[in-house]
Design an enzyme around this catalytic site. Structure first.
Site, PDB file in Angstrom:
ATOM      1  N   LYS A 299     -61.829  52.690  33.178  1.00 18.98           N
ATOM      2  CA  LYS A 299     -60.712  53.496  33.256  1.00 18.98           C
ATOM      3  C   LYS A 299     -60.088  52.079  34.441  1.00 18.98           C
ATOM      4  O   LYS A 299     -59.460  51.345  34.081  1.00 18.98           O
ATOM      5  CB  LYS A 299     -60.257  54.836  34.191  1.00 18.98           C
ATOM      6  CG  LYS A 299     -61.143  55.720  33.752  1.00 18.98           C
ATOM      7  CD  LYS A 299     -59.812  55.904  31.457  1.00 18.98           C
ATOM      8  CE  LYS A 299     -58.884  56.740  32.333  1.00 18.98           C
ATOM      9  NZ  LYS A 299     -57.632  56.565  31.392  1.00 18.98           N
TER      10      LYS A 299
ATOM     11  N   THR B  15     -57.343  57.897  36.359  1.00 21.85           N
ATOM     12  CA  THR B  15     -57.683  58.706  37.561  1.00 21.85           C
ATOM     13  C   THR B  15     -57.943  57.653  39.051  1.00 21.85           C
ATOM     14  O   THR B  15     -58.195  56.993  39.122  1.00 21.85           O
ATOM     15  CB  THR B  15     -59.072  59.005  36.624  1.00 21.85           C
ATOM     16  OG1 THR B  15     -59.386  59.246  37.754  1.00 21.85           O
ATOM     17  CG2 THR B  15     -59.927  57.426  36.289  1.00 21.85           C
ATOM     18  N   ASP B  16     -57.868  58.883  39.347  1.00 23.13           N
ATOM     19  CA  ASP B  16     -58.770  58.633  41.406  1.00 23.13           C
ATOM     20  C   ASP B  16     -59.811  57.899  41.333  1.00 23.13           C
ATOM     21  O   ASP B  16     -60.267  57.296  42.576  1.00 23.13           O
ATOM     22  CB  ASP B  16     -58.473  59.591  42.402  1.00 23.13           C
ATOM     23  CG  ASP B  16     -58.792  60.928  41.746  1.00 23.13           C
ATOM     24  OD1 ASP B  16     -59.724  60.977  40.493  1.00 23.13           O
ATOM     25  OD2 ASP B  16     -58.510  61.975  42.731  1.00 23.13           O
ATOM     26  N   GLU B  17     -59.954  58.097  40.120  1.00 24.66           N
ATOM     27  CA  GLU B  17     -62.151  58.336  40.564  1.00 24.66           C
ATOM     28  C   GLU B  17     -62.090  56.135  40.792  1.00 24.66           C
ATOM     29  O   GLU B  17     -63.592  56.009  40.624  1.00 24.66           O
ATOM     30  CB  GLU B  17     -62.904  58.270  39.214  1.00 24.66           C
ATOM     31  CG  GLU B  17     -63.015  59.990  39.590  1.00 24.66           C
ATOM     32  CD  GLU B  17     -63.840  60.745  38.977  1.00 24.66           C
ATOM     33  OE1 GLU B  17     -64.615  59.711  37.682  1.00 24.66           O
ATOM     34  OE2 GLU B  17     -63.396  62.036  38.150  1.00 24.66           O
TER      35      GLU B  17
ATOM     36  N   TYR C 166     -67.984  56.077  33.727  1.00 27.37           N
ATOM     37  CA  TYR C 166     -66.994  56.742  33.148  1.00 27.37           C
ATOM     38  C   TYR C 166     -65.866  55.760  34.916  1.00 27.37           C
ATOM     39  O   TYR C 166     -64.168  55.116  33.620  1.00 27.37           O
ATOM     40  CB  TYR C 166     -66.360  57.904  33.904  1.00 27.37           C
ATOM     41  CG  TYR C 166     -64.915  58.700  33.662  1.00 27.37           C
ATOM     42  CD1 TYR C 166     -64.232  58.405  32.710  1.00 27.37           C
ATOM     43  CD2 TYR C 166     -64.893  59.253  34.812  1.00 27.37           C
ATOM     44  CE1 TYR C 166     -62.910  59.046  32.497  1.00 27.37           C
ATOM     45  CE2 TYR C 166     -62.963  59.133  34.948  1.00 27.37           C
ATOM     46  CZ  TYR C 166     -62.671  59.317  33.934  1.00 27.37           C
ATOM     47  OH  TYR C 166     -60.936  59.754  33.836  1.00 27.37           O
TER      48      TYR C 166
HETATM   49  P1  NAD Z   1     -59.891  64.640  27.089  1.00 28.63           P
HETATM   50  O1  NAD Z   1     -61.179  64.118  27.118  1.00 28.63           O
HETATM   51  O2  NAD Z   1     -59.648  66.321  27.057  1.00 28.63           O
HETATM   52  O3  NAD Z   1     -58.839  64.324  25.749  1.00 28.63           O
HETATM   53  C1  NAD Z   1     -59.196  62.770  25.430  1.00 28.63           C
HETATM   54  C2  NAD Z   1     -58.561  62.947  24.118  1.00 28.63           C
HETATM   55  O4  NAD Z   1     -58.885  61.661  23.524  1.00 28.63           O
HETATM   56  C3  NAD Z   1     -59.192  63.881  22.671  1.00 28.63           C
HETATM   57  O5  NAD Z   1     -58.378  64.478  22.025  1.00 28.63           O
HETATM   58  C4  NAD Z   1     -60.533  62.705  21.782  1.00 28.63           C
HETATM   59  O6  NAD Z   1     -60.084  62.932  20.315  1.00 28.63           O
HETATM   60  C5  NAD Z   1     -59.362  61.331  22.204  1.00 28.63           C
HETATM   61  N1  NAD Z   1     -59.254  60.289  22.092  1.00 28.63           N
HETATM   62  C6  NAD Z   1     -60.528  59.973  22.380  1.00 28.63           C
HETATM   63  N2  NAD Z   1     -60.776  59.419  22.027  1.00 28.63           N
HETATM   64  C7  NAD Z   1     -59.944  58.490  21.386  1.00 28.63           C
HETATM   65  C8  NAD Z   1     -59.875  57.000  20.841  1.00 28.63           C
HETATM   66  N3  NAD Z   1     -60.826  55.844  20.526  1.00 28.63           N
HETATM   67  N4  NAD Z   1     -58.671  56.667  20.111  1.00 28.63           N
HETATM   68  C9  NAD Z   1     -57.617  58.057  20.053  1.00 28.63           C
HETATM   69  N5  NAD Z   1     -58.023  59.127  20.748  1.00 28.63           N
HETATM   70  C10 NAD Z   1     -59.475  59.234  21.728  1.00 28.63           C
HETATM   71  O7  NAD Z   1     -59.314  64.232  28.343  1.00 28.63           O
HETATM   72  P2  NAD Z   1     -58.061  64.352  29.653  1.00 28.63           P
HETATM   73  O8  NAD Z   1     -58.982  65.518  30.621  1.00 28.63           O
HETATM   74  O9  NAD Z   1     -57.071  65.565  28.563  1.00 28.63           O
HETATM   75  O10 NAD Z   1     -57.365  63.160  29.906  1.00 28.63           O
HETATM   76  C11 NAD Z   1     -56.637  62.379  29.935  1.00 28.63           C
HETATM   77  C12 NAD Z   1     -56.861  61.258  30.263  1.00 28.63           C
HETATM   78  O11 NAD Z   1     -56.625  61.994  31.648  1.00 28.63           O
HETATM   79  C13 NAD Z   1     -57.837  60.376  30.842  1.00 28.63           C
HETATM   80  O12 NAD Z   1     -57.268  59.412  29.844  1.00 28.63           O
HETATM   81  C14 NAD Z   1     -58.356  60.326  31.311  1.00 28.63           C
HETATM   82  O13 NAD Z   1     -59.685  58.988  31.845  1.00 28.63           O
HETATM   83  C15 NAD Z   1     -57.309  60.977  32.396  1.00 28.63           C
HETATM   84  N6  NAD Z   1     -57.451  61.757  33.783  1.00 28.63           N
HETATM   85  C16 NAD Z   1     -58.112  62.660  33.588  1.00 28.63           C
HETATM   86  C17 NAD Z   1     -58.406  63.583  34.444  1.00 28.63           C
HETATM   87  C18 NAD Z   1     -58.895  65.254  33.983  1.00 28.63           C
HETATM   88  O14 NAD Z   1     -59.205  66.118  35.260  1.00 28.63           O
HETATM   89  N7  NAD Z   1     -58.807  65.474  32.622  1.00 28.63           N
HETATM   90  C19 NAD Z   1     -58.478  63.201  35.632  1.00 28.63           C
HETATM   91  C20 NAD Z   1     -58.377  62.137  36.180  1.00 28.63           C
HETATM   92  C21 NAD Z   1     -57.797  61.812  34.638  1.00 28.63           C
HETATM   93  P1  TYD Z   2     -65.907  67.292  36.536  1.00 31.18           P
HETATM   94  O1  TYD Z   2     -65.013  68.880  36.475  1.00 31.18           O
HETATM   95  O2  TYD Z   2     -67.644  67.035  35.583  1.00 31.18           O
HETATM   96  O3  TYD Z   2     -64.776  66.268  37.263  1.00 31.18           O
HETATM   97  P2  TYD Z   2     -65.710  64.688  37.424  1.00 31.18           P
HETATM   98  O4  TYD Z   2     -66.812  64.310  38.143  1.00 31.18           O
HETATM   99  O5  TYD Z   2     -64.211  63.885  36.963  1.00 31.18           O
HETATM  100  O6  TYD Z   2     -64.985  65.216  39.230  1.00 31.18           O
HETATM  101  O7  TYD Z   2     -65.999  67.399  37.813  1.00 31.18           O
HETATM  102  C1  TYD Z   2     -65.557  68.471  39.064  1.00 31.18           C
HETATM  103  C2  TYD Z   2     -66.726  68.538  40.261  1.00 31.18           C
HETATM  104  O8  TYD Z   2     -67.991  69.211  40.053  1.00 31.18           O
HETATM  105  C3  TYD Z   2     -68.149  67.155  40.462  1.00 31.18           C
HETATM  106  O9  TYD Z   2     -68.581  67.274  41.937  1.00 31.18           O
HETATM  107  C4  TYD Z   2     -68.926  67.827  40.075  1.00 31.18           C
HETATM  108  C5  TYD Z   2     -69.147  68.711  39.902  1.00 31.18           C
HETATM  109  N1  TYD Z   2     -69.819  70.407  38.556  1.00 31.18           N
HETATM  110  C6  TYD Z   2     -70.424  70.620  39.748  1.00 31.18           C
HETATM  111  O10 TYD Z   2     -70.674  71.263  40.204  1.00 31.18           O
HETATM  112  N2  TYD Z   2     -71.765  71.660  38.317  1.00 31.18           N
HETATM  113  C7  TYD Z   2     -71.639  71.434  37.358  1.00 31.18           C
HETATM  114  O11 TYD Z   2     -71.676  72.244  35.842  1.00 31.18           O
HETATM  115  C8  TYD Z   2     -69.812  70.384  36.783  1.00 31.18           C
HETATM  116  C9  TYD Z   2     -69.383  70.230  34.730  1.00 31.18           C
HETATM  117  C10 TYD Z   2     -69.840  70.030  38.037  1.00 31.18           C
END
Ligand code: NAD
Ligand code: TYD
Length: 357
Positions: free
Chosen positions: A164, A134-136, A160
């Site tokens: 990561k 992630t960019d975080e 989180y």
């Molecule tokens: P998500 O939370 O929707 O899905 C995560 C999946 O991983 C779930 O199906 C869960 O059951 C599985 N999981 C959790 N712990 C596990 C373990 N110990 N062993 C096996 N499986 C396990 O997440 P996502 O949004 O699909 O994100 C996927 C990846 O992308 C993550 O690594 C996240 O950090 C990264 N990412 C996500 C975002 C975003 O905006 N969603 C942005 C940047 C990076």
């Molecule tokens: P989120 O979707 O939780 O992703 P991340 O924290 O990984 O960026 O949140 C996106 C942005 O929206 C973040 O600045 C937090 C804000 N947010 C709200 O304002 N209200 C909410 O209920 C949630 C879940 C997030």
């Protein structure tokens, strides 16, 4: 056709990635997923019974299981999506994040290293371990700061992001120390179909559909760069196939928006698609207590993947958001199944103490 072990493939991005990989028929997929609250096997129901797709329930931290799967299926690549992924949950309960994101990734790397070391030299050369991050990990930007580059120093602010960041460092160390052929991608906030409604965009869509308050943390001026999930999946495939071993690639949507604008855009789409006679959806917007340590702005400079691999995001935010809202409207069974007791408990846990401002 190559075989790929995908972890976390029952979650949001992993499921979209597997569906795309099978649609394009470029890989046999083994999906290892623990099936936490964030997963949904409904996402992959259409692949059930396909001979080129296998699902295994299990933990990436289970070294014996991962080693067995690697021996059994002999994959050419591992793509690690599995993670605890929600910042608010990491604030309320950080331990799971250390367990899966740090220890789990370590165990997965260790099993991968031992498997890879036993491969023939030509198969060793072919093998890739792609870690999705992630960019975080780069921390928070001020409004005038330049966007995150691959060489921006790590400065994670939430549990989180810290977990990561730790996993990214282990991936780097396994390449540097053992020569494991790794790739790391750091992407911005994804949106699109099949995202669990704890994240801003699906939470807003579902609450607005129900006429419930739309919670905005703080002043709503925090900025995220929004990346359509399919653009992200295409970038991952490209990095896997053409990325330079040991490198990291930033992936972004070139689309910075304040949270307030994102929520207002969703409301405007719903006003069009589901007109209500008595109120507009934006009247549901409710400012609530801010998230502790809330990062102000994320922005991604994705010129490296663009110049080196020729990738650009294809979706613009208005069309991507419209497709996303339409998907949730078109899939009431998915939505109803997700709104289980556990989800209701989460809403109570996260929002009850964020008093209205
Ligand atoms: P998500 O939370 O929707 O899905 C995560 C999946 O991983 C779930 O199906 C869960 O059951 C599985 N999981 C959790 N712990 C596990 C373990 N110990 N062993 C096996 N499986 C396990 O997440 P996502 O949004 O699909 O994100 C996927 C990846 O992308 C993550 O690594 C996240 O950090 C990264 N990412 C996500 C975002 C975003 O905006 N969603 C942005 C940047 C990076
Ligand atoms: P989120 O979707 O939780 O992703 P991340 O924290 O990984 O960026 O949140 C996106 C942005 O929206 C973040 O600045 C937090 C804000 N947010 C709200 O304002 N209200 C909410 O209920 C949630 C879940 C997030």
């Amino acid at each position: 056709m190559q075989t790929v072990l995908v972890t976390g493939g029952a979650g949001f991005i992993g499921a979209n990635f597997i569906l795309l990989a099978r649609k394009l028929a470029w890989a046999n997929v083994i999906n290892l997923d623990k099936l936490t609250y964030a997963s949904n096997l409904e996402n992959l129901a259409e692949l059930q019974g396909e001979k080129n797709y296998h699902f295994v329930q299990g933990d990436i931290g289970n070294f014996e299981l991962v080693s067995y799967l690697l021996e059994q299926y002999q994959p050419e690549a591992i793509i690690n999506f599995a993670a605890e992924s929600h910042v608010d949950r990491s604030i309320l309960n950080p331990e799971n994040f250390i367990q899966t994101n740090v220890v789990g990734t370590f165990q997965l790397l260790e099993a991968s290293r031992l498997y890879w070391q036993k491969l023939s030299p030509s198969r060793q050369q072919q093998f890739r371990f792609l870690h999705v991050s992630t960019d975080e990990v780069y921390g928070s930007l001020k409004s005038q700061d330049a966007a995150f580059r691959e060489d921006t120093p790590y400065a994670p602010n939430s549990p989180y992001a810290a977990s990561k960041a730790a996993s990214d460092h282990f991936v780097r160390a396994y390449h540097h120390t053992y020569g494991l052929p790794t790739l790391t991608t750091n992407c911005s906030n994804n949106y699109g179909p099949r995202q669990f409604p704890e994240k801003l965009i699906p939470l807003t869509i579902l609450n607005a559909m129900d006429g419930k308050p739309l919670p905005i943390y703080g002043d709503g001026q925090n900025i995220r760069d929004w990346l359509y999930v399919i653009d992200h999946c295409e970038a991952i495939q490209l990095v896997l196939q053409q990325g330079k071993i040991g490198e990291t690639y930033n992936i972004g949507g070139l689309n910075e928006q304040t949270n307030l604008i994102v929520v207002e855009k969703i409301c405007a789409i719903l006003d069009e698609l589901v007109p209500k006679s008595d109120y507009s959806h934006s009247s549901l917007i409710t400012f609530v207590k801010d998230r502790p340590g809330h990062d102000r702005r994320y922005a991604i400079d994705c010129s490296k993947i663009s110049q080196d691999l020729g990738w650009q995001p294809q979706e613009n935010f208005d069309s991507g958001l419209l497709k996303t809202v339409q998907w949730y409207l078109d899939n009431p069974e998915w939505v109803n199944q997700v709104r289980s007791g556990a989800y209701k408990n989460w809403l109570k846990q996260n929002y009850d103490h964020k008093k209205l401002e």
